[in-house]
Write an enzyme that holds these catalytic residues in place. Sequence first.
Site, PDB file in Angstrom:
ATOM      1  CB  SER A 555      -1.044   0.168   1.369  1.00 46.44           C
ATOM      2  OG  SER A 555      -1.592   1.143   1.355  1.00 46.44           O
ATOM      3  CE1 TYR A 568      -4.845  -1.864   4.729  1.00 48.62           C
ATOM      4  CE2 TYR A 568      -3.867   0.239   4.368  1.00 48.62           C
ATOM      5  CZ  TYR A 568      -4.394  -0.940   4.103  1.00 48.62           C
ATOM      6  OH  TYR A 568      -4.028  -1.175   2.651  1.00 48.62           O
TER       7      TYR A 568
END
Length: 678
Positions: A555, A568
Amino acid sequence: MTNPAAADLIARSNRLGSDPKNTNYAGGNTSAKGHETDPVTGEPVELMWVKGSGGDLGTLTEGGLAVLRVDRLRALQNVYPGIDREDEMVAAFDHTLFGKGGAAPSIDTAMHGLVDAAHVDHLHPDSGIAIATAVDGEALTQTIFGDKVVWVPWRRPGFQLGLDIARIKRSNPDAVGCILGGHGITAWGDTSDEAEANSLWIIDTAAAYIEEHGRPEPFGPALEGFAALDESERRAKAAALAPAIRGLASTDRAQVGSFTDADVVLDFLASSEHPRLAALGTSCPDHFLRTKVKPLVLDLPADASVEESIARLKELHAAYREDYRAYYERNASPDSPALRGADPAIVLIPGVGMFSYGANKQTARVAGEFYINAINVMRGAEALSTYAPIDEAEKFRIEYWALEEAKLQRLPQPKSHATRIALVTGAASGIGKAIATRLAAEGACVVIADLDLAKAQDAAAELGSTDVAIGVKADVTVEAEVQKAVDAAVLAFGGLDLVVNNAGLSISKPLLDTTTADWDLQHNVMAKGSFLVSKAAARVMVEQELGGDIIYISSKNSVFAGPNNIAYSATKADQSHQVRLLAAELGEHGIKVNGINPDGVVRGSGIFAGGWGAKRAAVYGVPEEELGAYYAKRTLLKREVLPSHVANAVAVLTGGDLTHTTGLHIPVDAGVAAAFLR
């Protein structure tokens, strides 16, 4: 409008081809003769519709038929230059076509056109080939069928064989067909129903005779220590052996594999005569063109360890390659095509089963099906007599036939991911599904792994048959489930070349609201899960010695510090560093490890649909339905990122162009300057 004769032919072909007792996949051909009006002269003209080259009877459609003028086809007898030049006759068929002619005529066209019968079937039934390969096949044909079926000594398919069968029919008015020595059967009739009935009568009569008169143990007594292992044990052993065997079978060029532990294979390998019979090889041209002239057979008992078996397989493989090269050199002439590869297409493991190989899963699977046909043929021939396939020189003439070489040269160029076997986690939806779809479109075999088995199987079915994709259940946080998914991949397709660590989830919370359960869940799925999947996959890739690719879907957040997503972002940073660590460790094995950093993938994303989108929208103060547009506006390119864009990056990283790239992270974020890699 389809001519009635052609319509009857298609229906007959589909019935015959749908039953494996009648013929093998893509094996045999059928024909029908009828009349149409010549659009040039306005006069009626006799035509023949015949299955074209490369088609399959069970799925034959009108587009798979070649259409020829019977008068012109039979006139070729006047210019036939003789058996030494009969390959030229295939090109001559082009001058007999009616109109555009439909599909390309096959080498067996003469067999159908020269025989004076309205309907002709040429098939490869196991029972018929058993008689055709018995050492006393001619006498057996007379005993079993009397004057209704005539023996034809082995002759390579072609124009001369058509002349031979035409002559036999003229000389034997009571005959309804032939047994073609070493090859198969041909039958005929005045109507489509009559031809089909005659074909089935020959097949069933041969099978009944073998059943009634055959020896009870045609493969000899059981061989001590070679009986089948229990199902769970043999499949575990098959999964453990598969990577090494695929690596051996891919020495000359990468292959896809297929595995079966069907009873017919296990029973054959448990018998005392299997080494002798396997060494004799297959006989029917359709068989050995796909299975090679003979298989590689492990000569160890069923309880041999995996390590011992692999060591012995490597020795046998080296000997097999030398033997095959010697076979080629004994039989090749100066104008023979070059040796195509010396690796086996069939590998037999006593107590475990059969591995078969090809350029794709369908080819590999069909090769295995053909070897099962060959086992059935050997059983029938040995039950009544002695199995005696055509000799080596004739096998070579078929295998390295100039016409066969021309057919191979006409095959389309392989796609970028042909022969590659991919496993994608979290692939039943969102980015994972887009990646799986793209890889399958590029020619890869794909294993869709997901927590939800039904959704994984549905997603796989959308990509095609099980020759293209399968769906498996995998909780990537559980090591045993990860191993089970990898085992499923190697048993379905032979091995594993490409893994995409995509499974993930996100819980968007500030630090003070993030619980240890939130932290553990995200790290278990993405950091631990990626580690477990990479570990299991790398073990296969190292054993194969074919290199490979491991891709992490990380990400932008792995390098960019944003608010309210501590768990996350931290786990994505973990994944990001796994890329670097594994690239450094696995490079010596030819395994490339790379990452992709997406951002703002809202539409089609499973994470955003699961509540992450609403929370991120709240952080940025925009309505959830406008979140994708919001992300697009803040990028340099002002473009929304979709799952397909991530899939594009995976395809490029794992295709044939970036062969020297490892340890790289590619941003797929439409340009976020704060996340530029430094």
